[in-house]
Design an enzyme around this catalytic site. Structure first.
Site, mmCIF file in Angstrom:
data_model
loop_
_atom_site.group_PDB
_atom_site.id
_atom_site.type_symbol
_atom_site.label_atom_id
_atom_site.label_comp_id
_atom_site.label_asym_id
_atom_site.label_seq_id
_atom_site.Cartn_x
_atom_site.Cartn_y
_atom_site.Cartn_z
ATOM 1 N N CYS A 1 0.888 -1.308 -0.108
ATOM 2 C CA CYS A 1 0.111 0.283 0.044
ATOM 3 C C CYS A 1 1.043 1.217 -0.241
ATOM 4 O O CYS A 1 1.768 1.101 0.523
ATOM 5 C CB CYS A 1 -0.945 0.201 1.385
ATOM 6 S SG CYS A 1 -1.911 1.256 1.238
ATOM 7 N N HIS B 1 -2.149 -4.041 4.986
ATOM 8 C CA HIS B 1 -1.997 -3.573 6.472
ATOM 9 C C HIS B 1 -3.067 -3.393 6.868
ATOM 10 O O HIS B 1 -4.082 -2.696 6.409
ATOM 11 C CB HIS B 1 -1.049 -2.456 6.511
ATOM 12 C CG HIS B 1 -1.659 -1.014 5.968
ATOM 13 N ND1 HIS B 1 -2.242 -0.097 6.546
ATOM 14 C CD2 HIS B 1 -1.739 -0.788 4.781
ATOM 15 C CE1 HIS B 1 -2.533 0.803 5.606
ATOM 16 N NE2 HIS B 1 -2.489 0.488 4.807
ATOM 17 N N CYS C 1 -6.248 -0.121 6.858
ATOM 18 C CA CYS C 1 -5.965 0.531 5.338
ATOM 19 C C CYS C 1 -7.013 1.380 5.054
ATOM 20 O O CYS C 1 -8.309 0.800 5.175
ATOM 21 C CB CYS C 1 -5.771 -0.604 4.558
ATOM 22 S SG CYS C 1 -5.310 -0.176 2.813
HETATM 23 CO CO CO Z 1 -3.343 1.263 2.807
#
Ligand code: CO
Length: 222
Positions: free
Chosen positions: A42, A98, A101
């Site tokens: 991400c 994660h 998020c």
């Molecule tokens: Co994220």
């Protein structure tokens, strides 16, 4: 000194720290790269790819976007995977999500998010595919956490759907695709232990891209 100027100061300090113990550090870095790992994560600033796995420059090939998605119409991520597998011949590809998020959270809110709609729809599709499991989770935070994990698994599966990964695996036995989740509260990584070989076998019923049609001289790479 302003925060912005500090960045260049930081850069000079970093160069000094690298060359202090290894004067040839940058000469070697400039020659080539041959990382064993590819990381798809991400864009979130709290999940710095190299840092959380303790890898130095040249050791991990990185692609990041909002909510670590692997869309097959996204030429960016497809190009990165293709290059990593065919040219760099990475041994492992990690999809790392994660908890907490923001992208996954936004996808769970049923409303018009403008330009983000097509991007978030991939996550909403993950929710739909795993609807029964998710709605059975009463606690909202736990449901959110589980969607983060299921999204990682689906995006890892999308990596396995590529011709580049399938063909390389048959020919060389790598790359192996993994799914991880980073926990912001502890800094620890959780390996979801996705079963790469089983996923590969299961999806090849209709996603098998290993055969080259007789009217094509070489494989497409996608
Ligand atoms: Co994220």
């Amino acid at each position: 000194m302003s925060t912005y100027d500090q960045l260049f100061e930081n850069n000079r300090a970093w160069v000094a720290s690298k060359t202090g113990s290894n004067p040839d550090f940058f000469a070697k870095l400039a020659e080539d790269q041959s990382p064993d790992y590819m990381y798809i994560g991400c864009s979130d600033s709290r999940v710095p790819a190299n840092e959380i796995i303790g890898l130095d420059s040249g050791e991990v090939f990185v692609h990041r976007n909002v909510a670590n998605l692997v869309n097959n119409t996204d030429l960016n991520v497809m190009s990165v995977i293709n290059y990593a597998v065919r040219h760099l011949q990475v041994k492992h590809i990690v999809v790392c999500g994660h908890y907490n998020c923001g992208g996954v959270k936004a996808a769970m809110i049923p409303k018009d998010m403008g330009i983000l709609n097509p991007w978030l729809r991939t996550i909403r599709d993950v929710y739909r595919m795993h609807h029964d499991e998710l709605v059975a989770i009463q606690n909202e935070q736990e449901r959110y956490n589980r969607l983060v994990e299921l999204n990682v698994k689906e995006q890892a599966t999308n990596v396995i759907k590529t011709a580049a990964v399938q063909k390389s695996y048959i020919k060389y036995g790598y790359p192996i695709v993994h799914g991880w989740v980073f926990d912001l509260h502890t800094g620890l990584l959780k390996d979801l232990n996705i079963d790469f070989k089983k996923i590969l076998t299961d999806i090849q019923e209709i996603y098998d891209l290993t055969a080259i049609p007789s009217d094509m001289n070489e494989d497409s790479g996608y």
